[in-house]
Write a protein that holds these residues in place. Structure first.
Motif, short mmCIF file in Angstrom:
data_model
loop_
_atom_site.label_atom_id
_atom_site.label_comp_id
_atom_site.label_asym_id
_atom_site.label_seq_id
_atom_site.Cartn_x
_atom_site.Cartn_y
_atom_site.Cartn_z
N ALA A 120 17.96 -44.61 133.93
CA ALA A 120 19.25 -43.92 134.12
C ALA A 120 20.37 -44.92 134.41
CB ALA A 120 19.14 -42.92 135.26
N SER A 121 20.03 -45.96 135.15
CA SER A 121 21.03 -46.98 135.46
C SER A 121 20.35 -48.30 135.80
CB SER A 121 21.94 -46.53 136.62
OG SER A 121 21.17 -46.15 137.73
N ILE A 122 21.14 -49.36 135.73
CA ILE A 122 20.65 -50.71 136.01
C ILE A 122 21.53 -51.34 137.09
CG2 ILE A 122 20.50 -53.05 135.04
CD1 ILE A 122 19.68 -51.78 132.40
N GLY A 123 20.91 -52.05 138.02
CA GLY A 123 21.66 -52.73 139.06
C GLY A 123 21.45 -54.23 138.99
N ILE A 124 22.54 -54.98 139.08
CA ILE A 124 22.47 -56.45 139.05
C ILE A 124 23.48 -56.99 140.06
CG2 ILE A 124 22.62 -58.54 137.64
CD1 ILE A 124 22.32 -56.71 135.15
N ARG A 125 23.03 -57.85 140.95
CA ARG A 125 23.94 -58.45 141.91
C ARG A 125 24.81 -59.50 141.23
NH1 ARG A 125 23.50 -56.12 146.45
NH2 ARG A 125 21.51 -55.37 147.27
N PRO A 126 26.05 -59.67 141.70
CA PRO A 126 26.98 -60.62 141.06
C PRO A 126 26.42 -62.03 140.93
CG PRO A 126 28.17 -59.24 142.59
CD PRO A 126 26.72 -58.92 142.79
N GLU A 127 25.60 -62.46 141.90
CA GLU A 127 25.05 -63.82 141.84
C GLU A 127 23.93 -63.97 140.82
OE1 GLU A 127 23.10 -61.94 145.60
OE2 GLU A 127 24.97 -61.79 144.48
N ASP A 128 23.44 -62.85 140.28
CA ASP A 128 22.32 -62.91 139.34
C ASP A 128 22.74 -62.83 137.87
OD1 ASP A 128 20.40 -63.16 141.33
OD2 ASP A 128 20.30 -61.00 141.66
N LEU A 129 24.01 -62.56 137.62
CA LEU A 129 24.52 -62.57 136.24
C LEU A 129 24.91 -63.99 135.86
CD1 LEU A 129 26.66 -59.32 136.16
CD2 LEU A 129 24.83 -59.87 134.56
N LEU A 130 24.57 -64.39 134.65
CA LEU A 130 24.84 -65.75 134.20
C LEU A 130 25.61 -65.74 132.89
CD1 LEU A 130 21.25 -67.19 134.78
CD2 LEU A 130 23.22 -67.43 136.30
N ILE A 131 26.51 -66.68 132.75
CA ILE A 131 27.22 -66.85 131.48
C ILE A 131 26.32 -67.62 130.52
CG2 ILE A 131 29.20 -67.97 130.37
CD1 ILE A 131 30.85 -67.27 132.79
N LYS A 132 26.14 -67.04 129.32
CA LYS A 132 25.24 -67.62 128.31
C LYS A 132 25.95 -67.74 126.96
CE LYS A 132 21.28 -67.74 130.68
NZ LYS A 132 20.43 -68.93 130.84
N ASP A 133 25.22 -68.27 125.98
CA ASP A 133 25.78 -68.43 124.64
C ASP A 133 25.82 -67.11 123.88
OD1 ASP A 133 26.16 -71.13 125.02
OD2 ASP A 133 24.18 -71.66 124.25
N ASP A 134 24.97 -66.17 124.28
CA ASP A 134 25.03 -64.82 123.71
C ASP A 134 24.62 -63.84 124.79
OD1 ASP A 134 22.34 -65.20 123.93
OD2 ASP A 134 21.88 -64.88 121.82
N GLY A 135 24.68 -62.55 124.46
CA GLY A 135 24.38 -61.53 125.47
C GLY A 135 25.38 -60.39 125.39
N LEU A 136 25.76 -59.87 126.55
CA LEU A 136 26.73 -58.78 126.63
C LEU A 136 28.13 -59.40 126.63
CD1 LEU A 136 26.52 -55.62 127.05
CD2 LEU A 136 27.12 -56.09 129.44
N LYS A 137 28.94 -59.02 125.66
CA LYS A 137 30.27 -59.62 125.52
C LYS A 137 31.26 -59.00 126.50
CE LYS A 137 33.67 -60.89 121.97
NZ LYS A 137 34.04 -60.75 120.54
N VAL A 138 31.96 -59.88 127.26
CA VAL A 138 32.92 -59.41 128.26
C VAL A 138 34.20 -60.23 128.19
CG1 VAL A 138 31.09 -58.66 129.85
CG2 VAL A 138 32.01 -60.98 130.02
#
Length: 350
Positions: free
Chosen positions: A263-281
């Motif tokens: 239903a939903s996903i939780g991710i803490r700010p310190e666990d998100l990483l900038i990569k060469d691909d992935g979710l575009k923001v």
């Protein structure tokens, strides 16, 4: 002293403040009751203190049923939010007051009061009146008065809420040191998660009169068992992604299988990483937070969320980036708001 609450309920007219609460507080631990306003944490403390009698349920102190016992027969020490000092009495007489009520001889009471004042480092203020003291000094008097009777249990109801930020920090450290020195079972009511997480052996997270989670500070931060716990604990708050499609999940974390149970996903700010691909923001805000940089990004579907990057990493305002997360750092919640995946624990999802 071990405290055991068995099916405790407290109802005021049409409002159930505490709802069939079961909890065991281990001997010698400092346990925080944490939660939003109106969750029932102070009501729970008052029932343990004997200031309120539960509508249903029982309270045990080391196996003894004290549900019907008056506060003075429970051998507790209590510190209230407003300290409740007697303005016409000196510091010494304020500290001695509980012993006077116990009919302890004056000489012994004075000796014990001076010892308690030394423990909280106010023995140089014994002749002053409360109006001549700072907020932090009044707080220490209240603690000394609570411990002078050598209680089995120490109860603290939002004891730091009237202090400024710097004093709150030093006083919470002192409370922890005193508690450990005396090895006294202590309950600490607070709405401040930083306070609870920093000094507690365990945290009781409450929500609408019930226990949402009872765990160590590390566990409650890293392994929340519900969406409420995940969103309540953490500053800045956890990012919650709702209505995640299979493509979006694959972009965020290629190694986690998609399921209709998600239903939903939780991710803490310190666990998100900038990569060469992935979710575009797209980057909308860049803030310096101590040694790190906190960036707010925007996504067409998920709107805005936050992540940390190292201060040396250059982030362009309005720039476009890709983000991903390690599956070990992702929380997945079902439609009931229960966590079905966190850290290395992955329950069957599909």
């Amino acid at each position: 002293m071990t405290i055991h609450l068995k099916n405790i309920t407290m109802q005021f007219k049409d409002t159930v403040a505490v709802n069939r609460l079961n909890l065991t507080i281990p001997e010698g631990e400092l346990v925080s009751l944490l939660g939003p306003s109106g969750c029932g944490k102070s009501t729970t403390l008052f029932m343990i203190a004997g200031l309120l009698t539960p509508t249903e349920g029982e309270i045990y102190f080391s196996g003894e049923n004290v549900t019907k016992k008056s506060p003075e027969k429970r051998n507790i020490g209590m510190v209230f939010q407003n300290y409740a000092l007697y303005p016409h009495m000196s510091v010494l007489k304020n500290i001695m007051f509980p012993l006077k009520m116990q009919k302890v001889p004056s000489n012994e009471a004075k000796k014990r009061a001076i010892e308690a004042s030394k423990l909280v480092e106010i023995d140089h203020l014994l002749d002053r009146k409360p109006s001549e003291l700072s907020g932090g000094q009044q707080q220490r008097v209240a603690i000394a008065r609570a411990i002078v009777r050598e209680p089995d249990v120490l109860l603290l109801d939002e004891p730091l809420s009237n202090l400024d930020a710097k004093l709150r920090l030093s006083m919470r450290e002192e409370i922890r040191e005193i508690q450990q020195r005396l090895n006294i079972t202590t309950l600490f009511v607070t709405h401040d998660q930083e306070e609870a997480l920093s000094i507690s052996d365990h945290v009781v997270l409450m929500n609408q009169g019930k226990i949402e989670q009872f765990a160590t500070p590390t566990e409650i931060y890293s392994e929340p068992t519900s969406l409420f716990a995940a969103e309540f604990i953490g500053s800045p708050p956890m990012n919650i992604f709702k209505d995640v499609s299979e493509a979006q999940l694959k972009a965020l974390c290629p190694n986690v299988p998609f399921s209709n149970e998600i239903a939903s996903i939780g991710i803490r700010p310190e666990d998100l990483l900038i990569k060469d691909d992935g979710l575009k923001v797209t980057v909308k805000l860049v803030e310096t937070v101590g040694k790190d940089t906190l960036i707010t990004v925007e996504h067409d579907h998920f709107k805005r969320f936050k992540l940390f990057v190292h201060k040396d990493e250059y982030i362009e305002q309005n720039g476009e980036y890709y983000v991903q997360v390690n599956p070990e750092n992702m929380l997945i919640f079902d439609k009931e708001g229960q966590c079905i995946h966190h850290g290395g624990i992955h329950h069957e999802i599909g």
